[in-house]
Design a protein around this motif. Structure first.
Motif, mmCIF file in Angstrom:
data_model
loop_
_atom_site.group_PDB
_atom_site.id
_atom_site.type_symbol
_atom_site.label_atom_id
_atom_site.label_comp_id
_atom_site.label_asym_id
_atom_site.label_seq_id
_atom_site.Cartn_x
_atom_site.Cartn_y
_atom_site.Cartn_z
ATOM 1 N N CYS A 69 0.849 -1.197 0.000
ATOM 2 C CA CYS A 69 0.000 0.000 0.000
ATOM 3 C C CYS A 69 0.882 1.243 0.000
ATOM 4 O O CYS A 69 1.657 1.469 0.924
ATOM 5 C CB CYS A 69 -0.917 -0.002 1.229
ATOM 6 N N LYS A 70 0.769 2.047 -1.025
ATOM 7 C CA LYS A 70 1.620 3.236 -1.185
ATOM 8 C C LYS A 70 0.797 4.518 -1.024
ATOM 9 O O LYS A 70 0.847 5.415 -1.845
ATOM 10 C CB LYS A 70 2.295 3.223 -2.563
ATOM 11 N N ILE A 92 -4.016 3.722 11.113
ATOM 12 C CA ILE A 92 -2.773 3.028 10.784
ATOM 13 C C ILE A 92 -1.908 4.001 9.981
ATOM 14 O O ILE A 92 -2.335 4.509 8.946
ATOM 15 C CB ILE A 92 -3.034 1.750 9.974
ATOM 16 N N SER A 93 -0.699 4.255 10.459
ATOM 17 C CA SER A 93 0.181 5.217 9.799
ATOM 18 C C SER A 93 1.061 4.528 8.766
ATOM 19 O O SER A 93 1.317 3.322 8.832
ATOM 20 C CB SER A 93 1.072 5.923 10.828
ATOM 21 N N ARG A 94 1.524 5.303 7.791
ATOM 22 C CA ARG A 94 2.416 4.789 6.749
ATOM 23 C C ARG A 94 3.690 4.218 7.377
ATOM 24 O O ARG A 94 4.191 3.169 6.949
ATOM 25 C CB ARG A 94 2.749 5.904 5.762
ATOM 26 N N ARG A 95 4.206 4.857 8.372
ATOM 27 C CA ARG A 95 5.425 4.397 9.020
ATOM 28 C C ARG A 95 5.243 3.000 9.620
ATOM 29 O O ARG A 95 6.167 2.196 9.674
ATOM 30 C CB ARG A 95 5.829 5.377 10.131
ATOM 31 N N ALA A 96 4.016 2.681 10.031
ATOM 32 C CA ALA A 96 3.753 1.389 10.665
ATOM 33 C C ALA A 96 3.711 0.251 9.651
ATOM 34 O O ALA A 96 4.162 -0.858 9.937
ATOM 35 C CB ALA A 96 2.438 1.451 11.437
ATOM 36 N N TYR A 97 3.163 0.493 8.448
ATOM 37 C CA TYR A 97 2.997 -0.602 7.505
ATOM 38 C C TYR A 97 3.978 -0.575 6.328
ATOM 39 O O TYR A 97 3.879 -1.405 5.427
ATOM 40 C CB TYR A 97 1.566 -0.658 6.964
ATOM 41 N N CYS A 98 4.939 0.347 6.325
ATOM 42 C CA CYS A 98 5.842 0.449 5.175
ATOM 43 C C CYS A 98 6.790 -0.746 5.078
ATOM 44 O O CYS A 98 7.294 -1.063 3.999
ATOM 45 C CB CYS A 98 6.629 1.756 5.218
ATOM 46 N N THR A 99 7.063 -1.439 6.186
ATOM 47 C CA THR A 99 7.993 -2.569 6.166
ATOM 48 C C THR A 99 7.335 -3.901 6.528
ATOM 49 O O THR A 99 7.880 -4.963 6.231
ATOM 50 C CB THR A 99 9.161 -2.323 7.132
ATOM 51 N N SER A 100 6.195 -3.879 7.183
ATOM 52 C CA SER A 100 5.520 -5.125 7.562
ATOM 53 C C SER A 100 4.012 -4.905 7.595
ATOM 54 O O SER A 100 3.535 -3.768 7.700
ATOM 55 C CB SER A 100 6.007 -5.610 8.934
ATOM 56 N N THR A 101 3.274 -6.000 7.505
ATOM 57 C CA THR A 101 1.810 -5.922 7.493
ATOM 58 C C THR A 101 1.283 -5.522 8.860
ATOM 59 O O THR A 101 1.683 -6.072 9.886
ATOM 60 C CB THR A 101 1.210 -7.279 7.092
ATOM 61 N N MET A 102 0.399 -4.549 8.865
ATOM 62 C CA MET A 102 -0.272 -4.116 10.098
ATOM 63 C C MET A 102 -1.693 -4.664 10.106
ATOM 64 O O MET A 102 -2.363 -4.700 9.077
ATOM 65 C CB MET A 102 -0.303 -2.594 10.192
ATOM 66 N N GLU A 103 -2.136 -5.089 11.282
ATOM 67 C CA GLU A 103 -3.461 -5.680 11.411
ATOM 68 C C GLU A 103 -4.224 -5.044 12.564
ATOM 69 O O GLU A 103 -3.661 -4.806 13.630
ATOM 70 C CB GLU A 103 -3.339 -7.188 11.650
#
Length: 335
Positions: A69-70, A92-103
């Motif tokens: 997701c970009k 959910i912030s970009r910093r949280a999901y930029c390297t791993s999946t956030m749930e």
């Protein structure tokens, strides 16, 4: 899982017992808004699914955001409505999901004042056909208007400001399905369940942020809608090509599936006697009536195909030649 091409990397599912419910395709309803631009935007951003609801089952809404997701540098807010009532909007912030999946799991309604959670649960809608109290029917119709659907609106939000105290009054679900609803209140819709809340459980309150909506509340990045129905109602609404012939409950539909009137997933050869053993006399008559009508449809269809095939076979070469004589060739070559 429900996904939308306008927001790749974001998935929304409805889960029961830790497993995602099977989804069935559904047509998007026309967006309701006085501004045409809003209607067009929301129509393009909406994906709708049917999911199966079972009486007494606790469920949750699962949101996953993958690194694929970009969505710029903004936070994503997932505003979740259950039966038209806003449950919450996890961020959910970009910093949280930029390297791993956030749930994120939306388990139910939270009450910050008492630090408690009430989980979502499917409850059966009981209907009746007798009684003509117009005032009661209209009241039931109003109360059922938004029942049967879970909606998730995805918004882009700024970083926001953390709130030390949440002063807003939260509206919660307070419906009960103990009383019967008049059939006319459902306006012919195939609704089978509503959502009720479980016993309050203690929780630890999370952080609360006040954020600004970047695109405006009416212009979400994506809209995920889940219409929850019993298996029989899903067949009647979508899956069964013969749903217009079936008017009674699940047992009749299950019997029709066993009798191969309605297509089903291949299984061991069914025992036809078992398929109708538990039906009432009225339900057996309905099965027989539906089967008879389907046979007539199929016979008519087969007869039509037979006539078309015969006419093609019987057509003689001379007839085909006479038809070809009507063809006119126009030469468009310049001299």
């Amino acid at each position: 899982m429900a996904i939308h091409e306008s927001l790749p990397g974001v998935e929304v599912t409805i889960c029961v017992d830790g497993e995602a419910l099977k989804e069935y395709e559904a047509e998007n309803e026309e967006a309701k808004h006085e501004i045409e631009a809003v209607r067009l935007h929301q129509a393009e951003r909406t994906v709708t699914k049917f999911v199966e609801s079972v009486t007494g089952k606790v469920f949750c809404v699962k949101i996953q955001v993958h690194p694929s997701c970009k969505e710029s540098l903004y936070k994503l807010g997932f505003e979740t409505l259950v039966d038209g009532v806003r449950a919450m909007e996890p961020l959910i912030s970009r910093r949280a999901y930029c390297t791993s999946t956030m749930e994120e799991l939306i388990l139910g309604f939270t009450h910050r004042a008492t630090s408690t959670l009430q989980r979502f649960m499917f409850a059966e809608i009981k209907t009746k056909a007798d009684g003509t109290n117009l005032e009661k029917i209209n009241k039931d119709r109003d109360s059922m208007a938004q029942v049967g659907e879970i909606q998730v609106y995805v918004h882009r939000l700024d970083n926001g400001i953390q709130q030390t105290k949440c002063t807003s009054q939260q509206i919660t679900l307070n419906r009960s399905y103990e009383d019967e609803i008049h059939e006319k209140a459902l306006k012919g819709e195939s609704k089978s369940h509503g959502v009720v809340l479980g016993t309050p459980e203690p929780i630890t309150n999370g952080k609360v942020f006040k954020c600004k909506n970047i695109d405006g509340k009416d212009y979400p990045r994506a809209i995920f809608k889940f219409k929850y129905r019993s298996t029989g109602k899903i067949i009647g609404s979508y899956g069964g090509r013969y749903g217009d012939l079936v008017s009674s409950g699940n047992k009749t539909i299950e019997a029709l599936k066993q009798l191969l009137v309605i297509e089903r997933t291949p299984e061991p050869e069914p025992n036809i006697l078992d398929a109708i053993e538990d039906l009432t006399a009225e339900e057996r008559r309905e099965v027989a009536d539906v089967a008879a009508r389907l046979r007539k449809r199929r016979l008519a269809s087969d007869r039509g195909n037979s006539i078309n095939t015969k006419s093609e076979v019987d057509e003689s070469p001379s007839k085909r030649a006479r038809k070809s004589e009507n063809i006119v060739i126009v030469d468009l070559t310049e001299d």
